[in-house]
Enzyme design. Structure first.
Site, PDB file in Angstrom:
ATOM      1  N   LYS A   1       0.838  -1.202   0.000  1.00 42.41           N
ATOM      2  CA  LYS A   1       0.000   0.000   0.000  1.00 42.41           C
ATOM      3  C   LYS A   1       0.880   1.262   0.000  1.00 42.41           C
ATOM      4  O   LYS A   1       2.094   1.177   0.222  1.00 42.41           O
ATOM      5  CB  LYS A   1      -0.899  -0.028   1.239  1.00 42.41           C
ATOM      6  CG  LYS A   1      -1.872  -1.218   1.282  1.00 42.41           C
ATOM      7  CD  LYS A   1      -2.657  -1.178   2.594  1.00 42.41           C
ATOM      8  CE  LYS A   1      -3.669  -2.306   2.690  1.00 42.41           C
ATOM      9  NZ  LYS A   1      -4.425  -2.223   3.970  1.00 42.41           N
TER      10      LYS A   1
ATOM     11  N   TYR B   1     -12.495  -2.180  -1.986  1.00 47.26           N
ATOM     12  CA  TYR B   1     -12.892  -2.237  -0.577  1.00 47.26           C
ATOM     13  C   TYR B   1     -14.405  -2.157  -0.382  1.00 47.26           C
ATOM     14  O   TYR B   1     -14.861  -1.765   0.690  1.00 47.26           O
ATOM     15  CB  TYR B   1     -12.192  -1.110   0.197  1.00 47.26           C
ATOM     16  CG  TYR B   1     -10.751  -1.425   0.542  1.00 47.26           C
ATOM     17  CD1 TYR B   1     -10.408  -2.581   1.266  1.00 47.26           C
ATOM     18  CD2 TYR B   1      -9.709  -0.563   0.163  1.00 47.26           C
ATOM     19  CE1 TYR B   1      -9.084  -2.870   1.585  1.00 47.26           C
ATOM     20  CE2 TYR B   1      -8.385  -0.858   0.483  1.00 47.26           C
ATOM     21  CZ  TYR B   1      -8.087  -2.007   1.201  1.00 47.26           C
ATOM     22  OH  TYR B   1      -6.775  -2.295   1.521  1.00 47.26           O
TER      23      TYR B   1
ATOM     24  N   HIS C   1      -1.674  -5.589   1.671  1.00 47.00           N
ATOM     25  CA  HIS C   1      -2.972  -6.230   1.475  1.00 47.00           C
ATOM     26  C   HIS C   1      -2.722  -7.596   0.851  1.00 47.00           C
ATOM     27  O   HIS C   1      -1.805  -7.748   0.050  1.00 47.00           O
ATOM     28  CB  HIS C   1      -3.841  -5.399   0.512  1.00 47.00           C
ATOM     29  CG  HIS C   1      -5.049  -6.150   0.050  1.00 47.00           C
ATOM     30  ND1 HIS C   1      -6.220  -6.173   0.773  1.00 47.00           N
ATOM     31  CD2 HIS C   1      -5.241  -6.956  -1.040  1.00 47.00           C
ATOM     32  CE1 HIS C   1      -7.088  -6.960   0.139  1.00 47.00           C
ATOM     33  NE2 HIS C   1      -6.524  -7.449  -0.958  1.00 47.00           N
TER      34      HIS C   1
ATOM     35  N   GLU D   1     -10.011  -9.704  -7.219  1.00 45.55           N
ATOM     36  CA  GLU D   1      -8.994  -8.658  -7.063  1.00 45.55           C
ATOM     37  C   GLU D   1      -7.966  -8.714  -8.197  1.00 45.55           C
ATOM     38  O   GLU D   1      -7.513  -7.669  -8.678  1.00 45.55           O
ATOM     39  CB  GLU D   1      -8.328  -8.780  -5.685  1.00 45.55           C
ATOM     40  CG  GLU D   1      -9.316  -8.412  -4.582  1.00 45.55           C
ATOM     41  CD  GLU D   1      -8.787  -8.572  -3.166  1.00 45.55           C
ATOM     42  OE1 GLU D   1      -9.452  -8.102  -2.234  1.00 45.55           O
ATOM     43  OE2 GLU D   1      -7.708  -9.179  -2.970  1.00 45.55           O
TER      44      GLU D   1
HETATM   45  P1  IDP Z   1      -7.377  -6.979   5.902  1.00 44.80           P
HETATM   46  O1  IDP Z   1      -6.613  -5.942   5.132  1.00 44.80           O
HETATM   47  O2  IDP Z   1      -6.496  -7.642   6.930  1.00 44.80           O
HETATM   48  O3  IDP Z   1      -8.106  -7.969   5.030  1.00 44.80           O
HETATM   49  P2  IDP Z   1      -9.982  -5.763   6.495  1.00 44.80           P
HETATM   50  O4  IDP Z   1     -10.750  -5.949   7.765  1.00 44.80           O
HETATM   51  O5  IDP Z   1     -10.516  -6.405   5.269  1.00 44.80           O
HETATM   52  O6  IDP Z   1      -8.471  -6.217   6.780  1.00 44.80           O
HETATM   53  O7  IDP Z   1      -9.847  -4.210   6.274  1.00 44.80           O
HETATM   54  C1  IDP Z   1      -9.328  -3.706   5.063  1.00 44.80           C
HETATM   55  C2  IDP Z   1      -8.395  -2.552   5.360  1.00 44.80           C
HETATM   56  O8  IDP Z   1      -9.161  -1.483   5.875  1.00 44.80           O
HETATM   57  C3  IDP Z   1      -7.335  -2.838   6.443  1.00 44.80           C
HETATM   58  O9  IDP Z   1      -6.193  -3.495   5.957  1.00 44.80           O
HETATM   59  C4  IDP Z   1      -7.040  -1.428   6.915  1.00 44.80           C
HETATM   60  O10 IDP Z   1      -6.157  -0.757   6.003  1.00 44.80           O
HETATM   61  C5  IDP Z   1      -8.411  -0.765   6.830  1.00 44.80           C
HETATM   62  N1  IDP Z   1      -9.122  -0.834   8.127  1.00 44.80           N
HETATM   63  C6  IDP Z   1      -9.800  -1.868   8.637  1.00 44.80           C
HETATM   64  N2  IDP Z   1     -10.310  -1.578   9.842  1.00 44.80           N
HETATM   65  C7  IDP Z   1      -9.939  -0.302  10.107  1.00 44.80           C
HETATM   66  C8  IDP Z   1     -10.159   0.577  11.213  1.00 44.80           C
HETATM   67  O11 IDP Z   1     -10.792   0.254  12.218  1.00 44.80           O
HETATM   68  N3  IDP Z   1      -9.598   1.826  11.112  1.00 44.80           N
HETATM   69  C9  IDP Z   1      -8.881   2.234  10.027  1.00 44.80           C
HETATM   70  N4  IDP Z   1      -8.657   1.438   8.962  1.00 44.80           N
HETATM   71  C10 IDP Z   1      -9.175   0.186   8.998  1.00 44.80           C
HETATM   72 MG    MG Z   2      -9.834  -7.822   3.930  1.00 45.37          MG
END
Ligand code: IDP
Ligand code: MG
Length: 149
Positions: free
Chosen positions: A9, A49, A115, A126
């Protein structure tokens, strides 16, 4: 062989961690079959997203992911999806174990460097979202004979 989509990222690019991420993937024995640096546009970020579109962090997330270039990869290998998720570590870097990318290099969930797709279905979507068919390769790596039984 399984394919997964991996992204360094914008914070990972800005902080000079691209090489570290690539190096870990290579050393693990996984094969990078496509790779590019590109600035993700808003529409693509919203699509990528979209499962989070009703969350309070969605707008800042779109802003973050489009803020400067990212590096996108398609990574191939047996169980590549699960392996990349475990190499990345927990979403919240505070929970991520040392030895994972997030556990070694990040502090906050909203700046967690990498990611990786979370399932076969997501990986397929994706990869199609970020790459054209002409952008990936097929080749054998010489170490495959030692990596797989
Ligand atoms: P992942 O990247 O581990 O799959 P996800 O829950 O799918 O996690 O969330 C996608 C992305 O969204 C995370 O990697 C992070 O960058 C962002 N994100 C998730 N939860 C939060 C939060 O509570 N605050 C700020 N950013 C968040
Ligand atoms: Mg995710």
């Amino acid at each position: 062989m399984e394919h997964t989509y991996v992204m360094v990222k914008p914070d990972g690019v800005q902080r000079g961690i691209i090489g570290e991420v690539i190096s870990r993937i290579e050393k693990r024995g996984l094969k990078i079959i496509a790779m590019k640096m590109h600035q993700i546009d808003e529409e693509t970020a919203r699509e990528h997203y979209k499962e989070h579109s009703d969350k309070p962090f969605f707008e800042p997330l779109v802003e973050y992911i489009t803020s400067s270039p990212s590096v996108s990869m398609i990574v191939e290998g047996k169980d590549a999806i699960k392996i990349l998720r475990s190499m990345n570590g927990a979403t919240n870097p505070v929970e991520a174990h040392p030895g994972t990318i997030r556990g070694d290099f990040a502090i906050e969930t909203g700046r967690n460097i990498v990611h990786a797709s979370d399932s076969e279905e997501t990986a397929e979507k994706e990869i199609a979202l970020h790459f054209n068919d002409s952008e990936y390769t097929r080749y054998s790596r010489i170490d495959e004979v030692c990596l797989y039984e």
